[in-house]
Design an enzyme around this catalytic site. Structure first.
Site, mmCIF file in Angstrom:
data_model
loop_
_atom_site.group_PDB
_atom_site.id
_atom_site.type_symbol
_atom_site.label_atom_id
_atom_site.label_comp_id
_atom_site.label_asym_id
_atom_site.label_seq_id
_atom_site.Cartn_x
_atom_site.Cartn_y
_atom_site.Cartn_z
ATOM 1 N N LYS A 19 36.738 27.547 31.505
ATOM 2 C CA LYS A 19 36.648 28.253 32.782
ATOM 3 C C LYS A 19 36.331 27.259 33.905
ATOM 4 C CE LYS A 19 33.503 31.239 35.321
ATOM 5 N NZ LYS A 19 34.389 32.336 35.730
ATOM 6 N N TRP A 571 31.824 49.428 28.299
ATOM 7 C CA TRP A 571 31.672 48.052 28.777
ATOM 8 C C TRP A 571 30.474 47.351 28.141
ATOM 9 C CZ3 TRP A 571 33.124 49.126 34.644
ATOM 10 C CH2 TRP A 571 34.500 49.398 34.709
ATOM 11 N N ASP A 609 30.081 57.606 38.258
ATOM 12 C CA ASP A 609 31.326 56.850 38.128
ATOM 13 C C ASP A 609 31.787 56.780 36.681
ATOM 14 O OD1 ASP A 609 31.482 56.136 40.837
ATOM 15 O OD2 ASP A 609 30.068 54.490 40.539
ATOM 16 N N HIS A 704 40.991 45.912 47.330
ATOM 17 C CA HIS A 704 41.099 44.641 46.621
ATOM 18 C C HIS A 704 41.689 43.535 47.481
ATOM 19 C CE1 HIS A 704 40.357 47.520 43.483
ATOM 20 N NE2 HIS A 704 39.839 46.516 42.823
ATOM 21 N N CYS A 736 37.994 52.243 46.112
ATOM 22 C CA CYS A 736 36.992 51.780 45.152
ATOM 23 C C CYS A 736 35.802 51.226 45.928
ATOM 24 C CB CYS A 736 37.608 50.725 44.218
ATOM 25 S SG CYS A 736 36.628 50.405 42.728
HETATM 26 N N1 GLN Z 1 30.122 52.904 42.606
HETATM 27 C C1 GLN Z 1 30.791 51.730 42.167
HETATM 28 C C2 GLN Z 1 31.030 50.806 43.348
HETATM 29 O O1 GLN Z 1 31.262 51.272 44.392
HETATM 30 C C3 GLN Z 1 32.108 52.042 41.478
HETATM 31 C C4 GLN Z 1 32.788 50.809 40.940
HETATM 32 C C5 GLN Z 1 34.053 51.037 40.135
HETATM 33 O O2 GLN Z 1 34.717 52.021 40.229
HETATM 34 N N2 GLN Z 1 34.432 50.107 39.298
HETATM 35 O O3 GLN Z 1 31.010 49.614 43.239
HETATM 36 ZN ZN ZN Z 2 36.654 52.115 41.356
#
Ligand code: GLN
Ligand code: ZN
Length: 773
Positions: A19, A571, A609, A704, A736
């Protein structure tokens, strides 16, 4: 004599050396030959470690700079057209351009698409095919690796991805849409023949040919293709070890053992019961490789239990035909337990990382050959037995209160007091939100300042009081911004969280954390999953303090923010001594407590979530239903303990919803926010077709990218949503969390989002013209 094999070893290096070298190289601060030297060092160390452990079939070609599927794309010359301009450059520029995109010297191409490798958290690059795709053996990665090991005096078994799996992993684009990549098989097979021929010429005798698709649901055409392909490879003069993992062969067992291959590898960790069929179908000339050491988890193998299964195999097949192996490549395990200096000694004795797993495989092999009483073996088996017993009896694993509580869970605890149609009224009168309410998904920018403060706190350079004060300031700034920007439902911003799973794991009983338990996720990216070793409970509230504080700063309803039980499970490294369902429901009870405490503290909107629900879906259709049932139940257990007026939200991102729509609806969340912006609301189609009854926040912009979306773009997207959903159903939010973004673009984007919403609210208020029907 029984033999031992390994199917692949982690390539990141003991200290994530690859890495570090890759990232320095990408920054232009390391020459390619220096990167090559690091890679060569890792390969040599891995081979030597495997030889020293006593593994007989040692893999070569399992190393990769980025991803093994990409290596095959490169090796077979299946380079998508858009990289044509880079073909004249050196091989590594082309390779990394496919992996990461390229924006230099007047060339601007995006990377290849990435997706999850079966049900793991490893991501591979998706081969792109078209009817015009031509294959040509272009690079010689596998051969070079074999020769490199040979030069070190180590005779290896090269690993290649099988032709069917290679094609099935890819996407075929015909002129009129998605096609069937199997159409390319006749063009691909000569390349495999060529590859095998060059390996044979270099002195290889066995080749590990990975066909995980054989352990999945196959169509009749796909099965036929398997017969055609392996028929074409049988004259290679090499012995093929047809390797399957992640599920059982089941109805494909006959097909697999009927192929002209010299051996078959099966995953006995995922599916021990497939051994019987395998032993019946094994041909007299074939070897059976038994994946008995879990390649995907961190627990010591129960060697007694493993020996029972192996013993069963040895009594049917002769001992010479049995190979002991890990269930799959050890790529999915952390590298070496020896690098853990801070783990609690008792717990550490329960673990085996990749290096330790090699010793287990070797010991099992020796036990078959020399018997359990032989010198050295007896002691090692006794030690293992002791560790397994200590773990199973440890009071740190067992919490009778948790078990009793889970046993006492009743159906009624999985249900809200009333159905959504009834709850909505209570929520409306309590929350008093405008039409198209605006909110965010939870996190706000995790700036360098925030991360530095956390690091200082962890090192003891900031006191708890100082760190708390810092977090309060950040939270207050965040609330102030949201209120000023006109966001209807503010969030506290999640500044106190390092990661959405780790943050909860750190506060729950039954979890522990490693220092160095890194596993490759994609390219140079690694993850360090928490370990769930014991019964899970919540000693005290985890998030209430922050939500409550945030709520003191505004009259608007603050949304509480939790991670759901399925995502926490998915996870983490999960204990293997009880079902995943049980562990998940224990987590659900802990989250349920948190939900109820938030409600008591005056938080009337709580988001749980669950971005990982979809990825937990089993690989085989036959197994999906039961998973979805318990996953949905776990979510409902966590979310249903509140009054009608308390509004439960959930959030999911980056997945196909279509095939699990009914389960998503069964979650019975009052509101779900989903990612839809990148596919221009296409995903929303699933919700519309299903006639999703509750409220939806389709993400109106992609978080993103640092790009600030224009008001008009979001208006367009919302109009699309309004065409297919009732206005009362729609929420407005990004797709997100904002943690990876900077403040500047976050502010601009959210202000534009509110403006877009206001524009549409205005349009909704003016009655539609009747003429446009
Ligand atoms: N509540 C989380 C955030 O806003 C949700 C993250 C996710 O969906 N991976 O970071
Ligand atoms: Zn998300």
């Amino acid at each position: 004599m029984a033999t031992t094999a390994n199917l692949g070893y982690p390539r990141i290096g003991a200290n994530r050396d690859l890495k570090k070298a890759l990232e320095t190289y990408w920054r232009g601060e390391l020459a390619f030959d220096k990167l090559e030297a690091v890679a060569k060092g890792i390969r040599a160390a891995n081979w030597k470690r495997q030889r020293e452990a006593g593994i007989q079939y040692i893999p070569s070609g399992d190393f990769s700079y980025y991803d093994q599927v990409l290596d095959h794309v490169h090796m077979f010359g299946a380079i998508p057209k858009r990289y044509d301009a880079l073909k004249t450059k050196d091989a590594q520029s082309l390779y990394f351009a496919m992996a990461r995109g390229h924006q230099k010297d007047g060339v601007d191409v995006v990377a290849m698409e990435m997706t999850k490798w079966f049900d793991t958290n490893y991501h591979y690059l998706v081969p792109e095919f078209s009817p015009e795709t031509v294959f040509k053996l272009t690079t010689h990665t596998t051969l070079d690796a074999f020769n490199e090991a040979k030069a070190l005096g180590i005779h290896t078994r090269p690993v290649v991805i099988g032709p069917l799996t290679f094609l099935l992993l890819g996407k075929m684009r015909n002129v009129d849409g998605e096609g069937d990549a199997l159409a390319l098989l006749p063009k691909l097979l000569p390349i495999y023949q060529e590859l095998l021929a060059e390996l044979k010429k270099a002195g290889a005798d066995w080749v590990q040919i990975d066909e995980p698709f054989l352990a999945l649901d196959l169509t009749a055409t796909q099965r036929d293709a398997y017969r055609v392909a392996y028929d074409a490879l049988k004259s290679s003069g090499l012995k093929l070890m047809l390797t399957t993992y992640f599920s059982g062969l089941r109805e494909n067992a006959q097909l697999a053992f009927g192929l002209p291959v010299a051996g078959v590898h099966i995953d006995l960790v995922r599916e021990p019961k497939q051994l019987d069929a395998a032993l019946k179908l094994l041909q007299p000339t074939q070897l059976l490789s038994l994946g008995i050491v879990d390649g995907r988890n961190i627990w010591k193998t129960d060697l007694d239990r493993a020996l029972k299964l192996l013993g069963q195999a040895v009594t049917v097949a002769t001992i010479d035909r049995v190979i002991v192996a890990p269930s799959c490549s050890l790529l999915h395990s952390p590298v070496d337990l020896a690098n853990e200096s801070k783990l609690d000694g008792e717990i550490k004795d329960w673990f085996a990382f990749a290096s330790q797993k090699l010793d287990e495989v070797a010991l099992l092999g020796r036990t078959l050959n020399e018997g359990p009483m032989a010198k050295g073996i007896k002691e090692a088996l006794a030690e293992n037995k002791h560790a397994i017993k200590a773990r199973s009896e440890s009071p740190r694993i067992h919490d009778s209160k948790v078990k009793e509580r889970l046993n006492a869970v009743e159906e009624s605890m999985l249900k809200r007091k009333h159905p959504y149609a009834k709850r909505i009224g209570a929520q409306e009168s309590l929350l008093k939100l405008p039409p198209l309410p605006t909110t965010t998904i939870g996190s706000f920018p995790q700036t360098v300042e925030v991360r530095e403060a956390r690091a200082k706190f962890k090192k003891g350079e900031l006191s708890e009081a100082q760190y708390d004060k810092f977090l309060e300031e950040k939270t207050a700034e965040c609330i102030r911004f949201q209120v000023d920007a006109g966001i209807d439902v503010p969030v506290h911003g999640e500044f106190e969280r390092n990661d959405m799973v780790e943050y909860f794991g750190e506060q729950l009983s039954g979890f522990t954390f490693t220092q160095n338990g890194w596993v490759q996720s994609y390219g140079s990216r690694c993850v360090k999953p928490p370990v769930i070793f014991g019964d899970v409970s919540r000693p005290k509230p985890m998030t209430v303090r922050w939500s409550k504080y945030a709520q003191t700063l505004t009259d608007k309803p603050v949304k509480g923010m939790l991670t759901g039980p399925v995502t926490i499970l998915q996870w983490s490294f999960v204990r293997d001594d009880q079902s995943r369902e049980t562990t998940c429901k224990q987590i659900a009870l802990a989250i349920r407590d948190e939900v109820q405490d938030l409600e008591k503290a005056g938080i009337h909107m709580i988001q749980i979530d669950e971005p990982a629900v979809r990825e937990g879906l089993p690989l085989r259709d036959a197994d999906k239903k039961s998973y979805l049932k318990w996953a949905v139940d776990a979510f409902r257990l966590s979310s249903s303990g509140v009054e009608d007026a308390t509004q439960i939200h959930t959030h999911m991102c980056y997945c196909e919803f279509n095939d699990i729509m009914d389960s998503i609806a069964s979650l019975d969340a009052d509101v779900i926010s989903i990612e839809t912006s990148r596919s221009a609301m296409d995903l929303l189609g699933a919700f519309v077709d299903f006639k999703y009854p509750n409220q939806i926040g389709p993400g109106v912009y992609d978080i993103h990218s640092p790009r600030v979306p224009k008001q008009e773009e979001m208006v367009t997207l919302l109009r699309k949503a309004l065409e297919v959903l009732e206005p009362e159903q729609i929420w407005v939010n990004p797709d997100c969390g904002l943690k990876t973004r900077g403040w500047k673009e976050t502010e601009a984007a959210l202000i534009a989002m509110v403006a877009a919403t206001k524009q549409l609210r205005g349009e909704l208020a003016t009655p539609k013209k009747a003429a446009n029907g």
